[in-house]
Design an enzyme around this catalytic site. Structure first.
Site, PDB file in Angstrom:
ATOM      1  N   GLY A  94      -3.418   8.325   0.647  1.00  0.00           N
ATOM      2  CA  GLY A  94      -2.906   7.067   1.179  1.00  0.00           C
ATOM      3  C   GLY A  94      -3.906   6.361   2.071  1.00  0.00           C
ATOM      4  O   GLY A  94      -5.023   6.836   2.304  1.00  0.00           O
ATOM      5  N   ASP A 113      -3.963   5.704   5.485  1.00  0.00           N
ATOM      6  CA  ASP A 113      -4.375   6.398   6.701  1.00  0.00           C
ATOM      7  C   ASP A 113      -5.087   7.711   6.390  1.00  0.00           C
ATOM      8  O   ASP A 113      -6.042   8.083   7.077  1.00  0.00           O
ATOM      9  CB  ASP A 113      -3.159   6.668   7.590  1.00  0.00           C
ATOM     10  CG  ASP A 113      -2.577   5.398   8.184  1.00  0.00           C
ATOM     11  OD1 ASP A 113      -3.132   4.316   7.945  1.00  0.00           O
ATOM     12  OD2 ASP A 113      -1.550   5.490   8.877  1.00  0.00           O
ATOM     13  N   LEU A 130       5.883  20.563  -0.926  1.00  0.00           N
ATOM     14  CA  LEU A 130       6.424  20.715   0.421  1.00  0.00           C
ATOM     15  C   LEU A 130       7.849  21.255   0.435  1.00  0.00           C
ATOM     16  O   LEU A 130       8.402  21.518   1.502  1.00  0.00           O
ATOM     17  CB  LEU A 130       6.364  19.374   1.152  1.00  0.00           C
ATOM     18  CG  LEU A 130       4.958  18.944   1.581  1.00  0.00           C
ATOM     19  CD1 LEU A 130       4.938  17.497   2.015  1.00  0.00           C
ATOM     20  CD2 LEU A 130       4.460  19.844   2.705  1.00  0.00           C
ATOM     21  N   ALA A 161       1.950  12.325   4.709  1.00  0.00           N
ATOM     22  CA  ALA A 161       2.570  12.126   3.402  1.00  0.00           C
ATOM     23  C   ALA A 161       3.991  11.589   3.571  1.00  0.00           C
ATOM     24  O   ALA A 161       4.467  11.362   4.677  1.00  0.00           O
ATOM     25  CB  ALA A 161       2.576  13.446   2.636  1.00  0.00           C
ATOM     26  N   GLN A 168       7.292   9.065   1.675  1.00  0.00           N
ATOM     27  CA  GLN A 168       7.555   7.680   1.254  1.00  0.00           C
ATOM     28  C   GLN A 168       7.270   6.756   2.440  1.00  0.00           C
ATOM     29  O   GLN A 168       7.774   6.961   3.535  1.00  0.00           O
ATOM     30  CB  GLN A 168       9.029   7.576   0.812  1.00  0.00           C
ATOM     31  CG  GLN A 168       9.311   6.420  -0.138  1.00  0.00           C
ATOM     32  CD  GLN A 168       9.294   5.085   0.553  1.00  0.00           C
ATOM     33  OE1 GLN A 168       8.312   4.348   0.447  1.00  0.00           O
ATOM     34  NE2 GLN A 168      10.338   4.769   1.281  1.00  0.00           N
ATOM     35  N   SER A 169       6.452   5.735   2.242  1.00  0.00           N
ATOM     36  CA  SER A 169       5.939   4.958   3.372  1.00  0.00           C
ATOM     37  C   SER A 169       6.424   3.514   3.456  1.00  0.00           C
ATOM     38  O   SER A 169       5.977   2.770   4.322  1.00  0.00           O
ATOM     39  CB  SER A 169       4.406   4.954   3.334  1.00  0.00           C
ATOM     40  OG  SER A 169       3.946   4.384   2.117  1.00  0.00           O
ATOM     41  N   SER A 219       6.793   6.288  13.558  1.00  0.00           N
ATOM     42  CA  SER A 219       6.816   4.833  13.351  1.00  0.00           C
ATOM     43  C   SER A 219       7.605   4.135  14.454  1.00  0.00           C
ATOM     44  O   SER A 219       8.651   4.622  14.897  1.00  0.00           O
ATOM     45  CB  SER A 219       7.447   4.505  11.993  1.00  0.00           C
ATOM     46  OG  SER A 219       7.659   3.113  11.850  1.00  0.00           O
ATOM     47  N   GLU A 239       9.307   1.696  13.904  1.00  0.00           N
ATOM     48  CA  GLU A 239      10.566   1.297  13.279  1.00  0.00           C
ATOM     49  C   GLU A 239      11.733   2.089  13.869  1.00  0.00           C
ATOM     50  O   GLU A 239      12.881   1.648  13.818  1.00  0.00           O
ATOM     51  CB  GLU A 239      10.508   1.517  11.768  1.00  0.00           C
ATOM     52  CG  GLU A 239       9.614   0.550  11.012  1.00  0.00           C
ATOM     53  CD  GLU A 239      10.266  -0.809  10.799  1.00  0.00           C
ATOM     54  OE1 GLU A 239      11.500  -0.856  10.616  1.00  0.00           O
ATOM     55  OE2 GLU A 239       9.546  -1.821  10.813  1.00  0.00           O
ATOM     56  N   TYR A 292      14.189   4.788   6.059  1.00  0.00           N
ATOM     57  CA  TYR A 292      12.831   5.166   6.462  1.00  0.00           C
ATOM     58  C   TYR A 292      12.800   5.508   7.951  1.00  0.00           C
ATOM     59  O   TYR A 292      12.270   6.553   8.358  1.00  0.00           O
ATOM     60  CB  TYR A 292      11.884   4.002   6.170  1.00  0.00           C
ATOM     61  CG  TYR A 292      10.484   4.163   6.725  1.00  0.00           C
ATOM     62  CD1 TYR A 292       9.522   4.885   6.028  1.00  0.00           C
ATOM     63  CD2 TYR A 292      10.118   3.578   7.940  1.00  0.00           C
ATOM     64  CE1 TYR A 292       8.230   5.031   6.534  1.00  0.00           C
ATOM     65  CE2 TYR A 292       8.842   3.718   8.450  1.00  0.00           C
ATOM     66  CZ  TYR A 292       7.904   4.444   7.744  1.00  0.00           C
ATOM     67  OH  TYR A 292       6.638   4.588   8.257  1.00  0.00           O
ATOM     68  N   HIS A 302       0.381  -1.214  10.500  1.00  0.00           N
ATOM     69  CA  HIS A 302      -1.079  -1.289  10.463  1.00  0.00           C
ATOM     70  C   HIS A 302      -1.522  -1.388   9.011  1.00  0.00           C
ATOM     71  O   HIS A 302      -0.942  -0.775   8.129  1.00  0.00           O
ATOM     72  CB  HIS A 302      -1.714  -0.092  11.168  1.00  0.00           C
ATOM     73  CG  HIS A 302      -1.186   1.226  10.734  1.00  0.00           C
ATOM     74  ND1 HIS A 302       0.077   1.677  11.052  1.00  0.00           N
ATOM     75  CD2 HIS A 302      -1.741   2.226   9.987  1.00  0.00           C
ATOM     76  CE1 HIS A 302       0.265   2.867  10.535  1.00  0.00           C
ATOM     77  NE2 HIS A 302      -0.821   3.227   9.868  1.00  0.00           N
ATOM     78  N   ARG A 337      -4.014  -0.969   1.516  1.00  0.00           N
ATOM     79  CA  ARG A 337      -2.567  -1.095   1.452  1.00  0.00           C
ATOM     80  C   ARG A 337      -2.120  -1.435   0.029  1.00  0.00           C
ATOM     81  O   ARG A 337      -2.660  -2.348  -0.601  1.00  0.00           O
ATOM     82  CB  ARG A 337      -2.088  -2.207   2.370  1.00  0.00           C
ATOM     83  CG  ARG A 337      -1.611  -1.754   3.732  1.00  0.00           C
ATOM     84  CD  ARG A 337      -0.389  -0.912   3.678  1.00  0.00           C
ATOM     85  NE  ARG A 337       0.180  -0.694   5.009  1.00  0.00           N
ATOM     86  CZ  ARG A 337       0.775   0.408   5.375  1.00  0.00           C
ATOM     87  NH1 ARG A 337       0.857   1.415   4.522  1.00  0.00           N
ATOM     88  NH2 ARG A 337       1.283   0.535   6.576  1.00  0.00           N
TER      89      ARG A 337
END
Length: 327
Positions: free
Chosen positions: A12, A14, A60, A82, A84-85, A126, A128, A150, A180, A185
């Site tokens: 990903g 990051d 995982l 890792a 879902q982002s 996050s 969020e 999320y 960010h 992205r």
């Protein structure tokens, strides 16, 4: 060779920038993917570091296989990036979001505990999680009020990390990161979607872009800046959680205006509002205070929203020109 690190989610945005940063510091970098044989690792190739990292598959959901990997790799540090982002996608895939973020974090921490290894652990959190901050500004002591699957998953992972730190004395911490971005992205993120449209318009393509709620306010930063803070968090004498952000929030309207101004165009002529793109629940204002990171880590964001937009736009225009030449 310096420390040995394991980056879960290395493919990903990051994960890729963090891998480059640590390679530059002479670390031995390992990275995982669900299926390392099938993953293209295009971001690693894009930054020219694919051949410098050691890649392996990791499930995982299988604690035993995680313990086996820890014994084989013997990492000094683990970065869990890792899962879902996408906030928007989490409404469509809530189960996958919860499993990949919350249960993934738990599985890694439990494997570290059972393997009895002295490993420093970083969890990607996050802002969020704070939900709508209204007229206030959130800090590390502010109560969470998640408003998406999320954010619920990230909040659960945050408290799991805190529990393992307190119950077992593990060096485990969470970076509570604001939005960010970078050229890495994926297009499903609204910022990347906007930048691609503006770059296409700059190259004289007729472009119209549909967006959702333009009044949302976020703190937008630059991913390469943020991974520096992530690395710093595991270098501290004590494990603590930190908000990582620029400290400056802007509306999505301001983001769009700034991007279109850079190419001398009026955004109103190219943007339409699509109510179908609005989320069931959304955060209108999200303002955070990163002063603890400045005081304790000595870290401050080098780039704000305008710089982020400019760098993303430059990279996207270069990419589109290269594709034109190949065609």
């Amino acid at each position: 060779m310096g420390k040995r690190v394991l980056i879960c989610g290395i493919s990903g945005q990051d994960g890729t920038y963090l891998a480059k940063l640590l390679l530059d510091r002479n670390y031995e970098v390992w990275g995982t993917s669900r299926d390392a044989e099938m993953t293209t690792f295009s971001n690693l190739r894009r930054l020219g570091i694919y051949d410098s990292v050691r890649l392996t598959s990791l499930n995982l959901r299988d604690t035993g296989s995680i313990i086996g990997l820890l014994r084989r790799v013997r990492p000094d540090e683990i970065f869990y990036l890792a899962g879902q982002s996408s906030v928007g996608l989490s409404f469509e895939q809530p189960v996958e979001t919860i499993e990949s973020i919350a249960l993934g974090t738990l599985s890694l921490l439990e494997a570290i505990r059972l393997s009895d290894r002295d490993v420093r652990f970083y969890n990607a959190g996050s802002t969020e999680c704070f939900g709508d901050t209204g007229g206030g500004v959130a800090n590390e002591g502010t109560q969470f009020h998640p408003r998406s699957p999320y954010a619920v998953a990230k909040a659960s992972a945050y408290w799991t990390v805190a529990n393992y730190r307190e119950a077992y004395g593990m060096f485990a911490c969470t970076g509570i990161l604001s939005n960010h971005d970078s050229p890495l992205r994926p297009r499903r993120f609204v910022t990347s979607k906007i930048i691609h449209a503006v770059a296409s318009l700059a190259l004289r393509r007729d472009v119209h872009i549909a967006l959702g709620n333009l009044e949302i306010e976020r703190d937008w930063g630059w991913s390469p800046d943020y991974v520096e803070a992530i690395a710093m968090m595991l270098e501290q004498p004590e494990a603590e959680d930190y908000i990582i952000a620029t400290g400056q929030s802007h509306t999505l309207t301001q983001f769009v205006e700034t991007a279109f101004e850079l190419i001398g165009k009026d955004w109103n002529a190219h943007v339409t509002i699509d109510k179908h793109l609005m989320r069931p629940t959304d955060i209108l204002w999200n303002k955070v205070d990163p002063s603890k990171a400045a005081d304790r880590l000595g870290w401050k964001a080098k780039n704000g929203m305008k710089e982020v937009i400019s760098m993303m736009l430059e990279a996207e225009m270069r990419s589109l020109r290269e594709k034109q030449i190949k065609q």
